[in-house]
Design an enzyme around this catalytic site. Structure first.
Site, mmCIF file in Angstrom:
data_model
loop_
_atom_site.group_PDB
_atom_site.id
_atom_site.type_symbol
_atom_site.label_atom_id
_atom_site.label_comp_id
_atom_site.label_asym_id
_atom_site.label_seq_id
_atom_site.Cartn_x
_atom_site.Cartn_y
_atom_site.Cartn_z
ATOM 1 C CE LYS A 1 46.705 36.187 27.322
ATOM 2 N NZ LYS A 1 46.821 37.047 28.508
ATOM 3 C CE1 TYR B 1 52.142 36.778 29.397
ATOM 4 C CE2 TYR B 1 51.575 34.468 29.622
ATOM 5 C CZ TYR B 1 51.322 35.722 29.096
ATOM 6 O OH TYR B 1 50.249 35.926 28.257
ATOM 7 C CG PHE C 1 49.199 39.395 37.838
ATOM 8 C CD1 PHE C 1 49.740 38.838 36.688
ATOM 9 C CD2 PHE C 1 49.358 40.754 38.052
ATOM 10 C CE1 PHE C 1 50.441 39.614 35.779
ATOM 11 C CE2 PHE C 1 50.054 41.547 37.141
ATOM 12 C CZ PHE C 1 50.597 40.969 35.999
ATOM 13 N NE ARG D 1 43.864 41.715 25.839
ATOM 14 C CZ ARG D 1 45.072 42.279 25.946
ATOM 15 N NH1 ARG D 1 45.187 43.596 25.945
ATOM 16 N NH2 ARG D 1 46.137 41.526 26.052
ATOM 17 C CG ASN E 1 43.959 39.340 28.751
ATOM 18 O OD1 ASN E 1 44.380 38.227 28.452
ATOM 19 N ND2 ASN E 1 44.755 40.382 28.909
ATOM 20 C CD GLU F 1 56.049 38.502 23.369
ATOM 21 O OE1 GLU F 1 56.133 39.121 24.442
ATOM 22 O OE2 GLU F 1 55.152 38.685 22.540
HETATM 23 P P1 CMP Z 1 49.144 39.672 28.454
HETATM 24 O O1 CMP Z 1 49.034 40.677 27.357
HETATM 25 O O2 CMP Z 1 49.234 38.241 28.056
HETATM 26 O O3 CMP Z 1 50.429 40.025 29.339
HETATM 27 C C1 CMP Z 1 50.523 39.693 30.707
HETATM 28 C C2 CMP Z 1 49.262 39.160 31.262
HETATM 29 O O4 CMP Z 1 49.136 39.217 32.676
HETATM 30 C C3 CMP Z 1 48.102 40.027 30.786
HETATM 31 O O5 CMP Z 1 47.892 39.840 29.413
HETATM 32 C C4 CMP Z 1 46.979 39.581 31.694
HETATM 33 O O6 CMP Z 1 46.351 38.407 31.240
HETATM 34 C C5 CMP Z 1 47.751 39.256 32.975
HETATM 35 N N1 CMP Z 1 47.499 40.292 33.979
HETATM 36 C C6 CMP Z 1 47.866 41.588 33.930
HETATM 37 N N2 CMP Z 1 47.456 42.239 35.038
HETATM 38 C C7 CMP Z 1 46.790 41.328 35.794
HETATM 39 C C8 CMP Z 1 46.130 41.382 37.040
HETATM 40 N N3 CMP Z 1 46.068 42.520 37.737
HETATM 41 N N4 CMP Z 1 45.573 40.248 37.516
HETATM 42 C C9 CMP Z 1 45.648 39.093 36.818
HETATM 43 N N5 CMP Z 1 46.275 38.979 35.608
HETATM 44 C C10 CMP Z 1 46.833 40.090 35.105
#
Ligand code: CMP
Length: 152
Positions: A11, A51, A59, A104, A114, A128
């Site tokens: 990312k 997404y 979020f 991570r 993350n 995906e």
């Molecule tokens: P990812 O595995 O890319 O899948 C969905 C993403 O949403 C996740 O990683 C995080 O980066 C993001 N995400 C999940 N929970 C939260 C949260 N509580 N606040 C902000 N971002 C979030």
């Protein structure tokens, strides 16, 4: 039977902080073959589509802004039991809860920033991967671990 592919995104943030190389090393050291890889800049629409499953989450808008804030690296990874093994390698979504030595834990800054995405099921890994890669951009290995030509 567990599938052989998963899909990942390195990312923005991890890309900006020059973590592409170290993250890819962790991935190949863990036995994953990189079957497809490229660097792209997502548009807002593309990020929203990717997404869309999180559209109702509080979020969501922040996540989209973050994902379009800079280039990302997308990759298809191949290995026996790929989805589960990759999720172990990257650790908990929240880096504060991620085990020591996971990607991570080492490279993420927050739940949002993350470092990497990893597919959560074989079906999503396929969807995906297909979202980002055409058949001419994937190179899987055969039973002798030799890289094969482009295929779906
Ligand atoms: P990812 O595995 O890319 O899948 C969905 C993403 O949403 C996740 O990683 C995080 O980066 C993001 N995400 C999940 N929970 C939260 C949260 N509580 N606040 C902000 N971002 C979030």
């Amino acid at each position: 039977m567990a599938g052989r592919i998963t899909f990942t995104i390195i990312k923005p943030g991890a890309v900006q902080n020059e973590h592409i190389g170290p993250i890819l090393s962790k991935i190949t050291d863990a036995g994953f073959h990189i079957a497809g890889i490229k660097m792209v800049q997502l548009s807002r629409n593309e990020a929203r589509q990717f997404y869309c499953i999180h559209e109702e989450k509080s979020f969501f808008e922040e996540l989209i802004e973050f994902m379009v804030s800079g280039p990302i690296v997308v990759a298809i990874l191949e290995k026996h039991n790929a989805v589960e093994d990759f999720r172990k390698l990257i650790g908990n979504t929240d880096p504060q809860k991620a085990d020591s030595g996971t990607i991570r834990n080492m490279f993420a800054k927050s739940v949002q920033a993350n470092a990497v995405h990893g597919s959560d099921s074989d079906e999503n890994a396929r969807k995906e991967s297909e979202y980002f890669f055409s058949g001419f951009e994937k190179f899987f290995v055969d039973e002798k671990n030799c890289v094969q030509g482009a295929m779906n």
